[in-house]
Design a protein around this motif. Structure first.
Motif, PDB file in Angstrom:
ATOM      1  N   TYR A 124       0.833  -1.211   0.000  1.00 24.96           N
ATOM      2  CA  TYR A 124       0.000   0.000   0.000  1.00 24.96           C
ATOM      3  C   TYR A 124       0.865   1.258   0.000  1.00 24.96           C
ATOM      4  O   TYR A 124       0.624   2.192  -0.785  1.00 24.96           O
ATOM      5  N   ALA A 125       1.858   1.287   0.867  1.00 26.44           N
ATOM      6  CA  ALA A 125       2.753   2.453   0.939  1.00 26.44           C
ATOM      7  C   ALA A 125       3.512   2.637  -0.372  1.00 26.44           C
ATOM      8  O   ALA A 125       3.692   3.776  -0.848  1.00 26.44           O
ATOM      9  N   LEU A 126       3.949   1.527  -0.969  1.00 24.04           N
ATOM     10  CA  LEU A 126       4.674   1.607  -2.241  1.00 24.04           C
ATOM     11  C   LEU A 126       3.769   2.157  -3.341  1.00 24.04           C
ATOM     12  O   LEU A 126       4.182   3.053  -4.093  1.00 24.04           O
ATOM     13  N   ALA A 127       2.540   1.654  -3.430  1.00 24.04           N
ATOM     14  CA  ALA A 127       1.625   2.096  -4.479  1.00 24.04           C
ATOM     15  C   ALA A 127       1.271   3.575  -4.329  1.00 24.04           C
ATOM     16  O   ALA A 127       1.260   4.334  -5.306  1.00 24.04           O
ATOM     17  N   VAL A 128       0.998   4.003  -3.089  1.00 20.58           N
ATOM     18  CA  VAL A 128       0.664   5.412  -2.851  1.00 20.58           C
ATOM     19  C   VAL A 128       1.860   6.302  -3.169  1.00 20.58           C
ATOM     20  O   VAL A 128       1.727   7.341  -3.827  1.00 20.58           O
ATOM     21  N   GLY A 129       3.051   5.890  -2.717  1.00 17.26           N
ATOM     22  CA  GLY A 129       4.249   6.693  -2.974  1.00 17.26           C
ATOM     23  C   GLY A 129       4.560   6.823  -4.451  1.00 17.26           C
ATOM     24  O   GLY A 129       4.853   7.918  -4.946  1.00 17.26           O
ATOM     25  N   VAL A 130       4.476   5.699  -5.166  1.00 12.12           N
ATOM     26  CA  VAL A 130       4.778   5.725  -6.605  1.00 12.12           C
ATOM     27  C   VAL A 130       3.757   6.556  -7.364  1.00 12.12           C
ATOM     28  O   VAL A 130       4.114   7.410  -8.190  1.00 12.12           O
ATOM     29  N   SER A 131       2.465   6.330  -7.102  1.00 15.75           N
ATOM     30  CA  SER A 131       1.426   7.040  -7.858  1.00 15.75           C
ATOM     31  C   SER A 131       1.464   8.543  -7.589  1.00 15.75           C
ATOM     32  O   SER A 131       1.362   9.346  -8.530  1.00 15.75           O
ATOM     33  N   CYS A 132       1.621   8.917  -6.325  1.00 14.52           N
ATOM     34  CA  CYS A 132       1.630  10.350  -5.994  1.00 14.52           C
ATOM     35  C   CYS A 132       2.867  11.052  -6.548  1.00 14.52           C
ATOM     36  O   CYS A 132       2.771  12.152  -7.110  1.00 14.52           O
ATOM     37  N   GLY A 191       5.087  14.775 -10.135  1.00 11.64           N
ATOM     38  CA  GLY A 191       6.286  15.065 -10.924  1.00 11.64           C
ATOM     39  C   GLY A 191       5.994  15.201 -12.404  1.00 11.64           C
ATOM     40  O   GLY A 191       6.498  16.131 -13.070  1.00 11.64           O
ATOM     41  N   ALA A 192       5.179  14.295 -12.934  1.00  9.51           N
ATOM     42  CA  ALA A 192       4.849  14.360 -14.358  1.00  9.51           C
ATOM     43  C   ALA A 192       4.022  15.596 -14.681  1.00  9.51           C
ATOM     44  O   ALA A 192       4.188  16.215 -15.743  1.00  9.51           O
ATOM     45  N   ARG A 193       3.126  16.004 -13.762  1.00  9.25           N
ATOM     46  CA  ARG A 193       2.334  17.210 -13.998  1.00  9.25           C
ATOM     47  C   ARG A 193       3.239  18.448 -14.062  1.00  9.25           C
ATOM     48  O   ARG A 193       3.048  19.325 -14.914  1.00  9.25           O
ATOM     49  N   LYS A 194       4.219  18.519 -13.170  1.00  9.89           N
ATOM     50  CA  LYS A 194       5.164  19.647 -13.196  1.00  9.89           C
ATOM     51  C   LYS A 194       5.962  19.646 -14.490  1.00  9.89           C
ATOM     52  O   LYS A 194       6.210  20.701 -15.097  1.00  9.89           O
ATOM     53  N   LEU A 195       6.384  18.462 -14.923  1.00  8.99           N
ATOM     54  CA  LEU A 195       7.153  18.343 -16.161  1.00  8.99           C
ATOM     55  C   LEU A 195       6.320  18.798 -17.355  1.00  8.99           C
ATOM     56  O   LEU A 195       6.817  19.507 -18.238  1.00  8.99           O
ATOM     57  N   VAL A 196       5.062  18.423 -17.369  1.00  9.21           N
ATOM     58  CA  VAL A 196       4.175  18.801 -18.470  1.00  9.21           C
ATOM     59  C   VAL A 196       3.930  20.307 -18.479  1.00  9.21           C
ATOM     60  O   VAL A 196       3.961  20.965 -19.526  1.00  9.21           O
ATOM     61  N   GLU A 197       3.682  20.861 -17.295  1.00 12.25           N
ATOM     62  CA  GLU A 197       3.381  22.293 -17.207  1.00 12.25           C
ATOM     63  C   GLU A 197       4.561  23.155 -17.652  1.00 12.25           C
ATOM     64  O   GLU A 197       4.376  24.238 -18.218  1.00 12.25           O
ATOM     65  N   VAL A 248      -0.583   7.317 -16.482  1.00  8.45           N
ATOM     66  CA  VAL A 248       0.786   6.861 -16.247  1.00  8.45           C
ATOM     67  C   VAL A 248       1.015   6.594 -14.764  1.00  8.45           C
ATOM     68  O   VAL A 248       1.653   5.601 -14.381  1.00  8.45           O
ATOM     69  N   ALA A 249       0.483   7.464 -13.899  1.00 11.41           N
ATOM     70  CA  ALA A 249       0.661   7.286 -12.458  1.00 11.41           C
ATOM     71  C   ALA A 249      -0.011   6.002 -11.980  1.00 11.41           C
ATOM     72  O   ALA A 249       0.566   5.228 -11.203  1.00 11.41           O
ATOM     73  N   VAL A 250      -1.231   5.765 -12.450  1.00 10.07           N
ATOM     74  CA  VAL A 250      -1.965   4.564 -12.034  1.00 10.07           C
ATOM     75  C   VAL A 250      -1.292   3.301 -12.551  1.00 10.07           C
ATOM     76  O   VAL A 250      -1.155   2.306 -11.826  1.00 10.07           O
ATOM     77  N   VAL A 251      -0.851   3.323 -13.804  1.00  7.34           N
ATOM     78  CA  VAL A 251      -0.178   2.159 -14.388  1.00  7.34           C
ATOM     79  C   VAL A 251       1.114   1.856 -13.633  1.00  7.34           C
ATOM     80  O   VAL A 251       1.403   0.689 -13.308  1.00  7.34           O
TER      81      VAL A 251
END
Length: 306
Positions: A182-190, A195-201, A217-220
């Motif tokens: 659970y901690a791994l999934a939350v950490g990776v997705s968030c 990070g990807a949103r900042k990169l896109v913006e 991408v975050a969910v996958v």
């Protein structure tokens, strides 16, 4: 005036979507009807109603598992279905038709855990998969600020953990492994979503066009990391394999690795495409012809997700 324009433009966008959706629904309906060819197969308690060696049979079985109508089953109907199956086991259900027995099995399988024999939490049942995931999916697609992104990614992974727990294969639970996954999934997705949103913006125009794919991408990534982590012992030690007749053949690492790869490709990579990539594309097309405010856009996004 604006209302008429909005309805007119919305209808134009919806028409193309409806044609594609109707084709898909018709194909799925044909697949569902194909296994029994218009007749009800003879009931056998330990077997599946649909042929699991064919794609159409597996599709029909999955549609039956995720049917939200079983969420409306009353306690009295559940008790009646259990009593009918118990009578069948004792040989006392000779007056029951095959259709009635299959329906009773469908109800019991949707509500009762096969190992513990207890009623599964309603929000984590497979029949609640679509309604339980609609709101988190829409939230992830509409999130704009970092706090909103983190919140909805956390909600989504929490729903995933709940579903995995409710539909676990065994009676016991390794809470340490569940917590770590659970901690791994939350950490990776968030982290990937923010990070990807900042990169896109901050990227060039062609990068900004990829912004609609950030939640996907975050969910996958989180799903793949979760599966890889929880199944790591099996990939390292192997899983038992058997011949078609059930004869044990030993333990295979290759089989475990193949199972994990196929799970990631199907459940984590392909399954989220429809709810997480198609709605923002459709919503983008709608907003290109009709100026929508935040609330109108949110409603449209939710409708496309559902």
């Amino acid at each position: 005036m604006f209302g008429r324009i909005l309805r007119s433009q919305t209808a134009r966008v919806a028409t193309a979507t409806t044609v594609a959706a109707s084709t898909a629904i018709a194909a799925a309906a044909r697949c569902e009807a194909a296994p029994d060819k218009g007749s009800v197969p003879t009931f056998t308690l330990g077997r599946n109603r649909y042929d699991q060696s064919s794609f159409t049979g597996r599709l029909a079985h999955f549609r039956e598992m995720t049917d939200p109508k079983t969420l409306l089953t009353t306690q009295a109907e559940l008790v009646e279905a259990q009593a009918l199956l118990a009578a069948y086991e004792k040989g006392d259900a000779k007056n029951a038709s095959d259709a009635e027995l299959w329906e009773a099995k469908r109800i019991v399988s949707a509500i009762i855990h096969p190992t513990t024999g207890e009623q599964m939490f309603i929000g984590g049942r497979m029949s609640a998969f679509v309604p339980a995931n609609a709101i988190p999916t829409a939230g992830m697609l509409l999130a704009s600020s970092p706090s909103q992104i983190v919140f909805w990614q956390w909600i989504n992974q929490s729903v995933n953990v709940m579903v995995n727990y409710v539909n676990r294969s065994g009676a016991s639970v390794d809470w340490s492994q569940v917590g770590q996954a659970y901690a791994l999934a939350v950490g990776v997705s968030c982290s990937i979503a923010v990070g990807a949103r900042k990169l896109v913006e901050n990227g060039p125009p062609w990068i900004k066009r990829l912004g609609i794919a950030v939640p996907y991408v975050a969910v996958v990534s989180a799903g793949a990391a979760n599966v890889g982590f929880t199944r790591l012992p099996e990939m390292q030690g192997g899983v038992p394999i058997t011949a078609p007749d059930g004869t044990p053949l030993g333990v295979s690492k290759a089989a475990a690795q193949s199972a994990v790869i196929n799970t990631v490709l199907s459940r984590n990579l392909l399954l989220p495409i429809a709810p997480m990539l198609l709605p923002p594309i459709a919503n983008g097309i709608l907003k290109s012809v009709v100026p929508l405010g935040f609330y109108a856009s949110a409603v449209a996004e939710f409708v496309f997700v559902c």
